[in-house]
Enzyme design. Sequence first.
Site, mmCIF file in Angstrom:
data_model
loop_
_atom_site.group_PDB
_atom_site.id
_atom_site.type_symbol
_atom_site.label_atom_id
_atom_site.label_comp_id
_atom_site.label_asym_id
_atom_site.label_seq_id
_atom_site.Cartn_x
_atom_site.Cartn_y
_atom_site.Cartn_z
ATOM 1 N N ASP A 186 5.164 40.772 36.582
ATOM 2 C CA ASP A 186 5.504 41.443 37.834
ATOM 3 C C ASP A 186 4.312 41.421 38.785
ATOM 4 O OD1 ASP A 186 6.304 43.047 39.910
ATOM 5 O OD2 ASP A 186 7.034 44.681 38.660
ATOM 6 N N HIS A 191 1.408 46.959 43.259
ATOM 7 C CA HIS A 191 0.610 47.345 42.097
ATOM 8 C C HIS A 191 -0.817 46.793 42.132
ATOM 9 C CE1 HIS A 191 4.450 48.696 40.650
ATOM 10 N NE2 HIS A 191 4.933 47.470 40.713
ATOM 11 N N ILE A 206 0.242 51.639 42.719
ATOM 12 C CA ILE A 206 0.793 52.434 41.619
ATOM 13 C C ILE A 206 0.959 51.557 40.381
ATOM 14 C CG2 ILE A 206 1.991 53.973 43.210
ATOM 15 C CD1 ILE A 206 4.610 52.560 42.470
ATOM 16 N N GLY A 209 6.397 50.745 36.756
ATOM 17 C CA GLY A 209 7.233 51.621 35.953
ATOM 18 C C GLY A 209 7.400 51.110 34.532
#
Length: 283
Positions: A186, A191, A206, A209
């Site tokens: 990803d 990120h 961040i 997830g």
Amino acid sequence: MAINYDTLMSLKAEGQEFSYGDRETMLYALGIGFGRDPMDEKELPFVYEKNLKTVPTLATVIAWGAGAIGDSGINYAMVVHGEQKLKLYKPLPVAAKITTDSRVVGAWDKGEGKGAIIVTETNIAEKGGDKLCTLTSTIFARGDGGFGGPREGAPAPHTLPDRAPDMSIDAQTLPDQALLYRLSGDRNPLHSDPEFAKAVGFPKPILHGLCTYGTCCRAIISDVLNYDPTQITGFDVRFSAPVFPGDTVTVDVWKDKDVISFRARVKERDAVVINNGKCTLKG
């Protein structure tokens, strides 16, 4: 381009081929926090090719990009990952050539300005061999409500027990963890790129997830299952808030026979980041 319900529900991609090796298996384990102590003989088998073990949640990255959801017409700038479910039919091999069959299995309209819920399913099998697992992923398309789909019937999440947790496990993330985890597939700049993160409303990049998802799996493998990942046959969560690299994730655990219920909180902000977790064990 707005969502067309009939077109969305017809989306599928069959026979896509992927492969992964022990390098990807070890990189994923490092990305969710295994191997922090290189002298820990219980963790070393997850990050060293000698007697290598696979983490069940590795399944979420071995066929990164599978499916046809890119043809759905949704506004990807407004999409967040809502839920992730995993069903395992056998432990994942440490390396394999695989094929995938993916389809949209449900879509629910929350209304104009309220978003849409879309559920996809991907079946992964060894090429020419056994079925390995099924991934069911729910996305919340915040900018795509009002397309005329059904309003009711979206799957209900797992209910946590109505008692205090049986145990709580602290899992420390590192400031550079998103940069390491993104190498498993990803590459979303949310990120990694501070300017991009600020542009979409976050003070800094961040954590993925699915990295938090894997971190919860690591905590349960190490502190509940005595480092035996082969006990796990299912791993389901609902994402509820972001984690920032460097946060301490506290995993609250309830053990009931062959079901481990769990949720994850960030201590520093007292925020629940994963809820309604369900880890299913061999009967």
